[in-house]
Design a protein around this motif. Structure first.
Motif, PDB file in Angstrom:
ATOM      1  N   LEU A 137      35.276 -24.513 -27.146  1.00 25.95           N
ATOM      2  CA  LEU A 137      33.865 -24.604 -27.514  1.00 25.95           C
ATOM      3  C   LEU A 137      33.706 -25.067 -28.964  1.00 25.95           C
ATOM      4  CD1 LEU A 137      32.523 -21.368 -25.790  1.00 25.95           C
ATOM      5  CD2 LEU A 137      31.776 -23.697 -25.290  1.00 25.95           C
ATOM      6  N   LEU A 138      34.583 -24.601 -29.834  1.00 23.57           N
ATOM      7  CA  LEU A 138      34.520 -24.980 -31.249  1.00 23.57           C
ATOM      8  C   LEU A 138      34.715 -26.477 -31.446  1.00 23.57           C
ATOM      9  CD1 LEU A 138      36.493 -22.019 -32.845  1.00 23.57           C
ATOM     10  CD2 LEU A 138      34.147 -22.646 -33.398  1.00 23.57           C
ATOM     11  N   ALA A 139      35.513 -27.068 -30.572  1.00 28.24           N
ATOM     12  CA  ALA A 139      35.766 -28.508 -30.678  1.00 28.24           C
ATOM     13  C   ALA A 139      34.556 -29.334 -30.253  1.00 28.24           C
ATOM     14  CB  ALA A 139      36.977 -28.886 -29.818  1.00 28.24           C
ATOM     15  N   LYS A 140      33.619 -28.696 -29.526  1.00 26.73           N
ATOM     16  CA  LYS A 140      32.472 -29.432 -29.000  1.00 26.73           C
ATOM     17  C   LYS A 140      31.156 -29.090 -29.693  1.00 26.73           C
ATOM     18  CE  LYS A 140      34.576 -29.309 -24.368  1.00 26.73           C
ATOM     19  NZ  LYS A 140      34.422 -28.770 -22.991  1.00 26.73           N
ATOM     20  N   LYS A 141      31.090 -27.897 -30.302  1.00 25.51           N
ATOM     21  CA  LYS A 141      29.808 -27.411 -30.807  1.00 25.51           C
ATOM     22  C   LYS A 141      30.005 -26.687 -32.133  1.00 25.51           C
ATOM     23  CE  LYS A 141      25.841 -24.653 -29.176  1.00 25.51           C
ATOM     24  NZ  LYS A 141      25.327 -23.800 -28.076  1.00 25.51           N
ATOM     25  N   SER A 142      29.008 -26.755 -32.985  1.00 24.18           N
ATOM     26  CA  SER A 142      29.105 -26.068 -34.279  1.00 24.18           C
ATOM     27  C   SER A 142      28.472 -24.678 -34.202  1.00 24.18           C
ATOM     28  CB  SER A 142      28.408 -26.889 -35.373  1.00 24.18           C
ATOM     29  OG  SER A 142      27.036 -27.034 -35.093  1.00 24.18           O
ATOM     30  N   PHE A 143      29.052 -23.743 -34.953  1.00 27.38           N
ATOM     31  CA  PHE A 143      28.560 -22.361 -34.977  1.00 27.38           C
ATOM     32  C   PHE A 143      28.472 -21.872 -36.415  1.00 27.38           C
ATOM     33  CE2 PHE A 143      28.650 -21.504 -30.489  1.00 27.38           C
ATOM     34  CZ  PHE A 143      29.633 -22.367 -29.993  1.00 27.38           C
ATOM     35  N   ASP A 144      27.575 -20.922 -36.641  1.00 20.36           N
ATOM     36  CA  ASP A 144      27.462 -20.289 -37.948  1.00 20.36           C
ATOM     37  C   ASP A 144      28.326 -19.042 -38.040  1.00 20.36           C
ATOM     38  OD1 ASP A 144      24.134 -21.088 -37.389  1.00 20.36           O
ATOM     39  OD2 ASP A 144      25.326 -22.059 -38.958  1.00 20.36           O
ATOM     40  N   MET A 145      28.565 -18.415 -36.890  1.00 20.77           N
ATOM     41  CA  MET A 145      29.278 -17.136 -36.894  1.00 20.77           C
ATOM     42  C   MET A 145      30.029 -16.948 -35.582  1.00 20.77           C
ATOM     43  SD  MET A 145      27.564 -13.384 -37.484  1.00 20.77           S
ATOM     44  CE  MET A 145      28.588 -11.937 -37.779  1.00 20.77           C
TER      45      MET A 145
END
Length: 468
Positions: A41-49
């Motif tokens: 998921l990290l490779a496809k989408k950005s997250f704050d936390m």
């Protein structure tokens, strides 16, 4: 814009609980059942936390933490752990995790920890982004601020730096006048030429002429060789006259000639020497008032004051205090080899209320002192010097200061405030070791544990559960 949180846990019930609770708080939630799924998921989408369980099959929470810190350093990471694994969670914090949540969850504690973590992350990202912007636009990253007052300075620096015009920078001590002078120089066409600083208040009057304009061998006792003055050293570049209001009148006359005619004469010499120097002067004194009283030449004042930039006092730009405080925290963590993770929200509020008679320089000294003496992982109100706490209106109540009016006083509330203050002070003095804090207060650890839970001061781990 909603903060984006990735919840990673192999227990479906935990994922669903956090999803329901955090969506009610207004966050955008994504779920992953294991560490590998989180990586995808990290490779496809950005997250704050990221909120991740510690113990998971295939990719553990620690392994996911390492991956995030290496590849996505802006994401704040929080672990989920059970009482029996708090020691591992503490080790994870040393690796870069912000904090950990302990099962079973206390909703208010989870809500507060996440709010604090995201606030800290957003401030750090904003500070880093601002510094990058300043390096790009102003070529001098030490100018830090996002207030309207600082944006005015930034705009003036950007325009003035492209001209050879003399500049006078005024403002209180500690407001960063030299930083502004360097920003003007290093962002303009003279950036590859010399930038020479003269502290006009630090050079004895009998040596000032020689220092500024140079001297010939044998021109006075001790002149054993020819020496170039600072005007010659700065030729083609910028001469920064710091504390120009301290110049004696005899030197002011010679300085005026150097500026007007672009020539200087060394002490003991008979010929002039051409120089091409841009002058940036700075002072914390009122030069116009000095002109009226005869302490500063009017013609020199007008030569220096072609463009005036006034640096604001820190109390005039309080919105910049968090940015500056966190900048100095990082700076002195590195310099003093410390690992203090954050300044607590309450401590930051105290810092924002203080008036800083010494301005940015005082704030930097204050943070350096606090980092040097701090034994815990967070700067708390008790970490700050007494003068800051007192000046900000925060001090422990005493019986002499409590008025009993016609309606009486809530004794339990007052005593509770005092008890909470003492608990925090003891925990801080004990370096966060609650057994030691209990001894400092001469109470049992069972009693200490009860009070910690009563005032929501933190979680007591299994390694501290045995009474002594």
């Amino acid at each position: 814009m909603k903060s984006r949180i990735l919840v990673v846990d192999d227990e479906e019930s935990i994922r669903e609980f956090l999803e329901i609770m955090l969506k009610k708080e207004g966050y955008e939630i994504t779920l992953a059942e294991d560490g590998q799924k989180a990586k995808d998921l990290l490779a496809k989408k950005s997250f704050d936390m990221i909120i991740s369980d510690l113990q998971m099959p295939h990719v553990t929470g620690i392994e996911l933490l390492k991956h995030v810190k290496e590849s996505y350093p802006d994401i704040v990471f929080m672990l989920i752990t059970a009482f029996g694994t708090t020691e591992t969670a503490v080790e994870a914090m040393k690796m870069g995790a912000y904090d950990y949540l302990t099962k079973p969850f206390k909703i208010d504690e989870v809500r507060l920890n996440i709010q604090n973590a995201l606030r800290s992350r957003n401030l750090e990202v904003e500070n880093r982004s601002l510094k990058k912007e300043l390096v790009k636009e102003y070529s001098f990253q030490n100018m830090i601020g996002n207030s309207q007052a600082m944006h005015t300075i930034f705009d003036m620096v950007k325009r003035v730096s492209q001209t050879p015009t003399n500049v006078l920078i005024t403002g209180e001590s500690g407001t960063g006048k030299e930083v502004v002078a360097k920003a003007i120089h290093y962002n303009g066409p003279l950036k590859d030429r010399p930038f020479v600083t003269v502290n006009c208040g630090a050079i004895p009057e009998n040596l000032m002429e020689s220092e500024m304009f140079g001297h010939k061998k044998g021109s006075f006792t001790g002149a054993v060789a020819d020496k170039a003055g600072l005007f010659e050293v700065a030729d083609g570049g910028t001469l920064f006259l710091d504390e120009v209001g301290e110049l004696p009148l005899t030197i002011q006359v010679k300085l005026l000639r150097a500026i007007q005619e672009r020539v200087i004469r060394r002490v003991g010499a008979t010929e002039d020497h051409k120089v091409d120097v841009r002058i940036i002067a700075a002072t914390n004194r009122n030069l116009e008032e000095m002109v009226q009283k005869g302490g500063f030449r009017q013609d020199l004042f007008y030569r220096l004051n072609v463009i005036n930039i006034k640096t604001p006092g820190l109390r005039e730009r309080r919105d910049d205090i968090p940015l500056l405080a966190n900048h100095f925290l990082k700076k002195y963590n590195e310099r003093l080899n410390k690992n203090i993770g954050a300044i607590s929200a309450e401590a930051m509020e105290i810092l924002k209320k203080y008036d800083y008679p010494g301005n940015v320089r005082e704030l930097e000294n204050l943070i350096e002192r606090t980092v040097a003496l701090e034994g815990g992982a967070t700067i708390l109100p008790e970490s700050l010097p007494p003068m800051v706490n007192t000046s900000s209106g925060r001090k422990m109540a005493s019986s002499n200061e409590i008025e009993i009016g016609d309606d009486g006083v809530d004794l339990d509330k007052v005593m509770g405030q005092i008890e909470k203050e003492l608990l925090i002070k003891a925990i801080h003095s004990a370096g966060g070791v609650k057994k030691r804090a209990a001894k400092l207060l001469h109470i049992s650890f069972r009693s200490m544990r009860y009070r910690i839970e009563k005032y929501n001061l933190g979680v007591v781990g299994d390694d501290e559960l045995d009474d002594e």
